[in-house]
Design a protein around this motif. Structure first.
Motif, PDB file in Angstrom:
ATOM      1  N   ARG A   1      -7.872  10.398  -4.563  1.00 52.07           N
ATOM      2  CA  ARG A   1      -6.686  11.074  -4.028  1.00 52.07           C
ATOM      3  C   ARG A   1      -6.228  10.365  -2.761  1.00 52.07           C
ATOM      4  N   THR A   2      -5.933   9.092  -2.903  1.00 49.05           N
ATOM      5  CA  THR A   2      -5.604   8.259  -1.750  1.00 49.05           C
ATOM      6  C   THR A   2      -4.277   8.630  -1.106  1.00 49.05           C
ATOM      7  N   GLU A   3      -3.411   9.372  -1.802  1.00 53.09           N
ATOM      8  CA  GLU A   3      -2.122   9.734  -1.210  1.00 53.09           C
ATOM      9  C   GLU A   3      -2.286  10.695  -0.035  1.00 53.09           C
ATOM     10  N   THR A   4      -3.470  11.316   0.096  1.00 52.88           N
ATOM     11  CA  THR A   4      -3.728  12.228   1.216  1.00 52.88           C
ATOM     12  C   THR A   4      -4.388  11.530   2.403  1.00 52.88           C
ATOM     13  N   LEU A   5      -4.689  10.249   2.282  1.00 51.46           N
ATOM     14  CA  LEU A   5      -5.505   9.565   3.283  1.00 51.46           C
ATOM     15  C   LEU A   5      -4.834   9.486   4.648  1.00 51.46           C
ATOM     16  N   THR A   6      -3.525   9.337   4.711  1.00 52.62           N
ATOM     17  CA  THR A   6      -2.835   9.210   5.995  1.00 52.62           C
ATOM     18  C   THR A   6      -3.002  10.472   6.833  1.00 52.62           C
TER      19      THR A   6
ATOM     20  N   VAL B   1      -0.821 -16.639   1.329  1.00 51.30           N
ATOM     21  CA  VAL B   1       0.614 -16.890   1.263  1.00 51.30           C
ATOM     22  C   VAL B   1       1.310 -15.646   1.802  1.00 51.30           C
ATOM     23  N   VAL B   2       2.210 -15.824   2.758  1.00 52.63           N
ATOM     24  CA  VAL B   2       2.919 -14.704   3.368  1.00 52.63           C
ATOM     25  C   VAL B   2       4.334 -14.656   2.824  1.00 52.63           C
ATOM     26  N   ARG B   3       4.751 -13.475   2.366  1.00 51.79           N
ATOM     27  CA  ARG B   3       6.095 -13.301   1.831  1.00 51.79           C
ATOM     28  C   ARG B   3       6.731 -12.051   2.439  1.00 51.79           C
ATOM     29  N   TYR B   4       8.051 -12.030   2.389  1.00 49.71           N
ATOM     30  CA  TYR B   4       8.821 -10.919   2.946  1.00 49.71           C
ATOM     31  C   TYR B   4       9.156  -9.918   1.854  1.00 49.71           C
ATOM     32  N   CYS B   5       9.162  -8.627   2.210  1.00 42.67           N
ATOM     33  CA  CYS B   5       9.648  -7.587   1.314  1.00 42.67           C
ATOM     34  C   CYS B   5      10.434  -6.571   2.133  1.00 42.67           C
ATOM     35  N   ASN B   6      11.367  -5.909   1.503  1.00 43.10           N
ATOM     36  CA  ASN B   6      12.149  -4.879   2.180  1.00 43.10           C
ATOM     37  C   ASN B   6      11.247  -3.710   2.581  1.00 43.10           C
ATOM     38  N   THR B   7      11.678  -2.996   3.606  1.00 46.49           N
ATOM     39  CA  THR B   7      10.918  -1.823   4.029  1.00 46.49           C
ATOM     40  C   THR B   7      10.848  -0.786   2.914  1.00 46.49           C
ATOM     41  N   ALA B   8      11.910  -0.677   2.121  1.00 46.59           N
ATOM     42  CA  ALA B   8      11.919   0.278   1.013  1.00 46.59           C
ATOM     43  C   ALA B   8      10.900  -0.081  -0.056  1.00 46.59           C
ATOM     44  N   ASP B   9      10.528  -1.366  -0.140  1.00 46.82           N
ATOM     45  CA  ASP B   9       9.551  -1.817  -1.129  1.00 46.82           C
ATOM     46  C   ASP B   9       8.162  -2.011  -0.537  1.00 46.82           C
ATOM     47  N   MET B  10       7.983  -1.695   0.739  1.00 45.54           N
ATOM     48  CA  MET B  10       6.676  -1.840   1.380  1.00 45.54           C
ATOM     49  C   MET B  10       5.759  -0.711   0.900  1.00 45.54           C
ATOM     50  N   MET B  11       4.838  -1.032   0.013  1.00 43.25           N
ATOM     51  CA  MET B  11       3.996  -0.016  -0.610  1.00 43.25           C
ATOM     52  C   MET B  11       2.925   0.526   0.320  1.00 43.25           C
ATOM     53  N   ALA B  12       2.720  -0.112   1.482  1.00 34.10           N
ATOM     54  CA  ALA B  12       1.770   0.418   2.473  1.00 34.10           C
ATOM     55  C   ALA B  12       2.455   1.329   3.478  1.00 34.10           C
ATOM     56  N   ASP B  13       3.760   1.567   3.305  1.00 38.27           N
ATOM     57  CA  ASP B  13       4.505   2.380   4.266  1.00 38.27           C
ATOM     58  C   ASP B  13       3.932   3.795   4.355  1.00 38.27           C
ATOM     59  N   GLY B  14       3.482   4.340   3.225  1.00 39.02           N
ATOM     60  CA  GLY B  14       2.944   5.689   3.213  1.00 39.02           C
ATOM     61  C   GLY B  14       1.590   5.823   3.876  1.00 39.02           C
ATOM     62  N   PHE B  15       0.921   4.709   4.195  1.00 42.53           N
ATOM     63  CA  PHE B  15      -0.351   4.747   4.910  1.00 42.53           C
ATOM     64  C   PHE B  15      -0.187   4.481   6.404  1.00 42.53           C
TER      65      PHE B  15
ATOM     66  N   LYS C   1       7.418   8.652  -5.034  1.00 40.61           N
ATOM     67  CA  LYS C   1       7.348   7.250  -5.463  1.00 40.61           C
ATOM     68  C   LYS C   1       6.034   6.621  -5.011  1.00 40.61           C
ATOM     69  N   PHE C   2       5.651   6.915  -3.777  1.00 38.95           N
ATOM     70  CA  PHE C   2       4.419   6.376  -3.205  1.00 38.95           C
ATOM     71  C   PHE C   2       3.198   6.884  -3.968  1.00 38.95           C
ATOM     72  N   ALA C   3       3.137   8.185  -4.261  1.00 40.11           N
ATOM     73  CA  ALA C   3       2.000   8.765  -4.967  1.00 40.11           C
ATOM     74  C   ALA C   3       1.903   8.248  -6.397  1.00 40.11           C
ATOM     75  N   THR C   4       3.045   8.102  -7.060  1.00 39.24           N
ATOM     76  CA  THR C   4       3.049   7.574  -8.428  1.00 39.24           C
ATOM     77  C   THR C   4       2.518   6.148  -8.461  1.00 39.24           C
ATOM     78  N   PHE C   5       2.904   5.365  -7.484  1.00 41.34           N
ATOM     79  CA  PHE C   5       2.418   3.986  -7.384  1.00 41.34           C
ATOM     80  C   PHE C   5       0.905   3.955  -7.206  1.00 41.34           C
TER      81      PHE C   5
ATOM     82  N   ILE D   1       2.813  -3.750 -10.882  1.00 36.82           N
ATOM     83  CA  ILE D   1       3.276  -4.738  -9.919  1.00 36.82           C
ATOM     84  C   ILE D   1       3.180  -6.124 -10.528  1.00 36.82           C
ATOM     85  N   ALA D   2       4.248  -6.898 -10.423  1.00 37.95           N
ATOM     86  CA  ALA D   2       4.254  -8.287 -10.882  1.00 37.95           C
ATOM     87  C   ALA D   2       4.893  -9.151  -9.810  1.00 37.95           C
ATOM     88  N   VAL D   3       4.416 -10.398  -9.692  1.00 38.88           N
ATOM     89  CA  VAL D   3       4.907 -11.300  -8.663  1.00 38.88           C
ATOM     90  C   VAL D   3       5.273 -12.625  -9.303  1.00 38.88           C
TER      91      VAL D   3
END
Length: 715
Positions: free
Chosen positions: A500-505, A668-682, A693-697, A704-706
């Protein structure tokens, strides 16, 4: 000779003072009564622990030191103290006691729909040879009440330690009637007696771990021991077994004598990484191995160590082995030489892991340098992996390799159990292999967790935007409620770190409040429990691909905490599935948001590289270069181009560490939008659609594909 006596005889001192030499404190004695709420000292000198215990007054002991007996609310046990501080009995302590009363009532009352099981008495052959049945019954079970130990014809003797109020027949207040009774377990139950006898026979006969002795040297190390009897349950709630274990008290051992006493245990993210590797592979089976009496199958090393059994446990031993009666000491105890590593010895875990690792490495396996509890063997393109958590092994291998491992373990250890199935209980989780994915759940644990909190309103998220805010005028919790708060936060943390990692924050913030919790913090805790009540059966899905590409998201929230420290959130994926998350308060204060992002980025670079090393070990070849996503372009410039002015040498060192990792192509360091930052919820608490969206992820609902080179990641 002075026949006149002392001058005190002609004074006003009472015979009690003359006899004891202690002047009574009548104010203290008369100022306390049954049911009063007090705080007493916890009896330890460890300043890192809380120094007071919340208790309920029961009755005076009637001795010269004015000692009273109390019921400790936090530990649900009895204590005796001669000093205390009387407190006001508030509503919080009343609710806590009523909760204990309800729990005791549920445990004591039988199911009204089904008849209770018939009481099973121990076999007469299990009684000690030198004791009569009635004497032995009381000797083996000191928790038996006086009414139970006396026949129907005999009236029970009036207890000597009783207050005048109780002796007069005055009943306790209704809210404390059940709260002051502690549920007492008895070893007379057939299943528990069988488990105890099995443990004793294993130590003396099967494993030859103990050897009774009559005398020991004066400077010998003699450790105390006690028997633990517990009911074990699987992660899905099914009863596993009644387990008894004799444990020695290793706290009295000198740690300087055992410099290498620690042993590793399997990391959770190592387990999830292995699951991400095997989820879509075919030709492999999953097996769980439990080695019975692992520690007591390990030879002891070093100088001789002895263990003393108390009178109660000694009676069980003599009942099984009457010849050992000649070794019983004058005080009824039994001293044994430890020939094997007993549970509780400081060196036991180290000796056991050393023995097991040597056996498996000798069978052709290689241990990972990143996590020594992950060992690997490759034959003809088939990769077999064994995960070690003390004496529980989780194995992924072919049927032929599993049979080979079973024979190797049986040749060395006398008793093991191997389950080959697609659903196992491991590390408190129920793991199901449904090709091509794993499903991990802790539904039974969550139901137990919120059992007493079902009255709370349902919440859609674990917390609100004010989670990290503090109010100065919020009243602090009483000590009893604070201990309950502390316990619940740790219990939620256990499941938050797993499925239940969505509760960790939210939980990570509550962890910073356990020593100074307020009523405001209690409401935040109840908010999390309300969310868990709304989402009991959520499951973690692990469905990685064979590429095993490592992707990391690192984000930071500037000055989020009340002391102006920032908060870092991290998510690591392998093969497109989440295997590691963290939500932590930063150790230093950042002056600007860029510094907070830089601190979060550089603090987790080593972690990303360790994952790369672990994945390379599992694959047997160098894995693809990890990709780290950042939503702060300033940090990307600092670690790729350099320049700028750093405020401290520590910031400069972190920047140069990141630049070195990029230049040497370790990341390798890459840029992503804040809306796509999957660590934002932590790094902060999300609400509404962003949280969903965060919990579903996190639960595995987003793949996730790169792109191989450049560009952003895709969902």
């Amino acid at each position: 000779m002075n026949l006149r006596g002392t001058s005190a005889l002609y004074g006003t001192q009472s015979p009690r003072v003359l006899f004891t030499g202690i002047k009574p404190n009548y104010k203290k004695e008369l100022g306390l009564s049954f049911g009063d709420y007090v705080e007493v000292h916890n009896g330890t000198t460890n300043t890192s622990q809380e120094q007071s215990l919340a208790c309920i007054a029961l009755y005076p002991e009637g001795n010269a030191t004015n000692t009273w007996r109390f019921y400790c609310v936090s530990t649900r046990s009895y204590v005796r103290r001669s000093t205390w501080k009387k407190m006001v009995t508030n509503d919080l302590i009343i609710r806590s006691l009523d909760g204990d009363a309800r729990a005791d009532l549920e445990a004591l009352l039988p199911d009204p729909l089904t008849p209770g099981p018939a009481e099973t008495l121990p076999d007469e052959s299990q009684r000690p040879v030198d004791a009569t049945p009635n004497e032995n019954e009381n000797a083996l079970d000191p928790t038996i009440d006086a009414d139970e130990a006396t026949s129907d014809e005999e009236a029970p003797a009036e207890p000597s330690r009783r207050s005048a109020r109780i002796a007069a027949g005055v009943n306790a207040p209704e809210r404390l009637t059940l709260a002051t009774k502690v549920h007492q377990s008895s070893w007379k139950e057939a299943s528990k007696v069988k488990a105890i006898n099995g443990e004793i026979m294993q130590l003396y006969e099967e494993q030859e771990a103990l050897k009774p002795v009559k005398e020991v040297a004066k400077d010998a190390e003699v450790l105390r021991s006690h028997m633990n009897v517990v009911e074990k349950y699987l992660a899905d709630g099914d009863h596993d077994k009644t387990k008894a274990r004799i444990v020695v008290n290793g706290s009295t051992q000198d740690p300087a004598m055992y410099p290498n006493k620690s042993s590793p245990t399997l990391a959770l993210h190592s387990l999830f990484t292995v699951l991400a590797f095997y989820n879509s592979l075919t030709g492999y089976l999953m097996a769980k191995v439990d080695i019975k009496g692992a520690f007591v199958q390990t030879p002891m090393e070093g100088k001789p160590i002895y263990m003393r059994m108390d009178k109660k446990l000694t009676a069980y031993v003599i009942a099984l082995y009457p010849l050992y009666a000649s070794f019983v000491q004058a005080n009824g105890s039994l001293i044994n030489l430890l020939q094997k590593a007993m549970y509780g010895c400081v060196q036991a875990s180290s000796l056991w892991f050393k023995l097991l690792a040597k056996l498996l490495i000798g069978a052709g396996y290689v241990a990972s340098e990143t996590d020594p509890c992950v060992i690997r063997r490759e034959v003809a393109g088939m990769i077999s992996i064994i995960l070690i958590y003390v004496d529980d092994l989780l194995i992924f291998a072919s049927s032929e390799e599993l049979e080979r491992i079973r024979k190797i373990l049986l040749d060395r250890f006398k008793s093991i159990t191997m389950e080959i199935r697609n659903a196992v209980s491991y590390l408190g989780m129920q793991i199901e292999w449904k090709h091509p994915r794993f499903e991990v759940n802790m539904d039974f644990y969550v139901r137990k967790l919120i059992k007493e909190w079902m009255h709370l309103p349902i919440k859609q998220t674990p917390g609100g935007k004010d989670t990290f805010k503090l109010t100065d005028d919020s009243p602090p919790l009483s000590e009893a409620m604070r201990l309950t708060f502390h316990s619940m936060v740790q219990r939620i943390l256990y499941v938050s770190k797993r499925v239940r990692t969505e509760t960790l924050t939210v939980v990570s913030f509550l962890c910073t409040r356990v020593t100074k919790a307020t009523e405001e913090d209690q409401k935040k805790l109840e908010h999390v429990l309300g969310y868990l009540r709304n989402a009991i059966t959520k499951r973690l899905i692990i469905a990685g691909d064979s590429l095993m590409q490592i992707i990391a998201f690192v984000d930071a929230a500037f000055a989020l905490h009340f002391d102006s420290k920032s908060h870092t959130g991290v998510v690591i994926l392998i093969g497109g599935t989440v295997v590691y998350v963290s939500s932590r308060k930063q150790k230093c204060i950042a002056k600007i948001p860029t510094e907070a992002e830089l601190v979060g980025f550089t603090d987790n670079l080593c972690l990303v590289e360790l994952f790369h090393e672990l994945v390379s070990f599992i694959l047997g070849q160098k894995a693809s270069t990890p990709i780290v996503f950042q939503d702060c372009t300033a940090v990307i410039s600092l670690v790729t181009i350099g320049g700028g002015i750093t405020r401290t040498k520590h910031m400069r060192a972190g920047m140069n560490l990141g630049k070195e990792s990029v230049n040497e192509k370790r990341i390798v360091v890459r840029y992503c939008n804040t809306a796509d930052m999957m660590a934002d919820g932590f790094s902060k608490v999300l609400e509404g659609a962003p949280f969903q969206k965060f919990a579903t992820f996190l639960q595995g609902g987003v793949k996730i594909a790169v792109k191989p080179t450049g560009g952003r990641w895709k969902k």
